[in-house]
Design a protein around this motif. Structure first.
Motif, mmCIF file in Angstrom:
data_model
loop_
_atom_site.group_PDB
_atom_site.id
_atom_site.type_symbol
_atom_site.label_atom_id
_atom_site.label_comp_id
_atom_site.label_asym_id
_atom_site.label_seq_id
_atom_site.Cartn_x
_atom_site.Cartn_y
_atom_site.Cartn_z
ATOM 1 N N SER A 70 0.824 -1.213 0.000
ATOM 2 C CA SER A 70 0.000 0.000 0.000
ATOM 3 C C SER A 70 0.857 1.261 0.000
ATOM 4 N N ALA A 71 1.956 1.249 0.733
ATOM 5 C CA ALA A 71 2.838 2.417 0.780
ATOM 6 C C ALA A 71 3.445 2.702 -0.590
ATOM 7 N N LEU A 72 3.857 1.666 -1.282
ATOM 8 C CA LEU A 72 4.431 1.852 -2.626
ATOM 9 C C LEU A 72 3.392 2.400 -3.593
ATOM 10 N N ASN A 73 2.184 1.875 -3.519
ATOM 11 C CA ASN A 73 1.109 2.368 -4.387
ATOM 12 C C ASN A 73 0.679 3.781 -3.998
ATOM 13 N N ALA A 115 -7.753 -4.104 -3.315
ATOM 14 C CA ALA A 115 -7.200 -5.105 -4.246
ATOM 15 C C ALA A 115 -5.961 -5.776 -3.640
ATOM 16 N N ALA A 116 -5.124 -4.998 -2.967
ATOM 17 C CA ALA A 116 -3.929 -5.568 -2.333
ATOM 18 C C ALA A 116 -4.317 -6.518 -1.214
ATOM 19 N N ALA A 117 -5.302 -6.151 -0.412
ATOM 20 C CA ALA A 117 -5.728 -7.004 0.697
ATOM 21 C C ALA A 117 -6.387 -8.280 0.194
ATOM 22 N N ALA A 118 -7.082 -8.199 -0.918
ATOM 23 C CA ALA A 118 -7.818 -9.355 -1.444
ATOM 24 C C ALA A 118 -6.902 -10.536 -1.737
ATOM 25 N N LYS A 119 -5.677 -10.276 -2.130
ATOM 26 C CA LYS A 119 -4.785 -11.396 -2.464
ATOM 27 C C LYS A 119 -4.450 -12.247 -1.231
ATOM 28 N N TYR A 120 -4.621 -11.702 -0.025
ATOM 29 C CA TYR A 120 -4.361 -12.462 1.184
ATOM 30 C C TYR A 120 -5.566 -13.305 1.595
ATOM 31 N N PHE A 121 -6.731 -12.991 1.040
ATOM 32 C CA PHE A 121 -7.951 -13.696 1.430
ATOM 33 C C PHE A 121 -8.499 -14.592 0.333
ATOM 34 N N ALA A 122 -7.766 -14.711 -0.774
ATOM 35 C CA ALA A 122 -8.240 -15.506 -1.911
ATOM 36 C C ALA A 122 -8.166 -16.981 -1.607
#
Length: 122
Positions: A70-73, A115-122
């Motif tokens: 998130s910081a990079l984005n 969207a970034a968080a979703a990859k951890y819950f897929a």
């Protein structure tokens, strides 16, 4: 979510940075752009024009990975969150200080963070 609102954001005159900076969302933009976020667990903050979401991850490593991404984005979007982290939880508040409220930058960053968080819950 970014795919749903991304094209609309890019086509809005007020969504693009100007010499004056971003503008607060109009009532019509608020309804169109904030409704999808509010349906995905973002909440309006009492007492200020901002949005808030609390993310919970499996552990600290996932939470910190999310924050790094998130910081990079956020840096790419030239918009930075107010956030707080304890172990597996990341609390995020978004508002655009230069215009005194919610702008398209907040909507963009919220969508990118979801969207970034979703990859951890897929």
């Amino acid at each position: 979510l970014w795919q749903c609102v991304g094209q609309r954001l890019l086509s809005m005159d007020t969504s693009l940075p100007t010499k004056k900076g971003p503008s607060k969302l109009s009532p019509e933009q608020r309804q169109e752009l904030l409704d999808p976020l509010l349906q995905s667990s973002w909440k309006l903050v009492d007492g200020r024009d901002a949005i808030f979401k609390s993310y919970k991850f499996k552990d600290f490593q996932q939470a910190f990975s999310f924050m790094t991404n998130s910081a990079l984005n956020a840096e790419k979007l030239d918009h930075h969150p107010e956030w707080f982290n304890v172990y597996n939880r990341v609390d995020v508040t978004l508002t655009t200080h230069s215009c005194g409220g919610i702008s398209s930058r907040d909507v963009r960053l919220a969508s990118v963070m979801d969207a970034a968080a979703a990859k951890y819950f897929a």
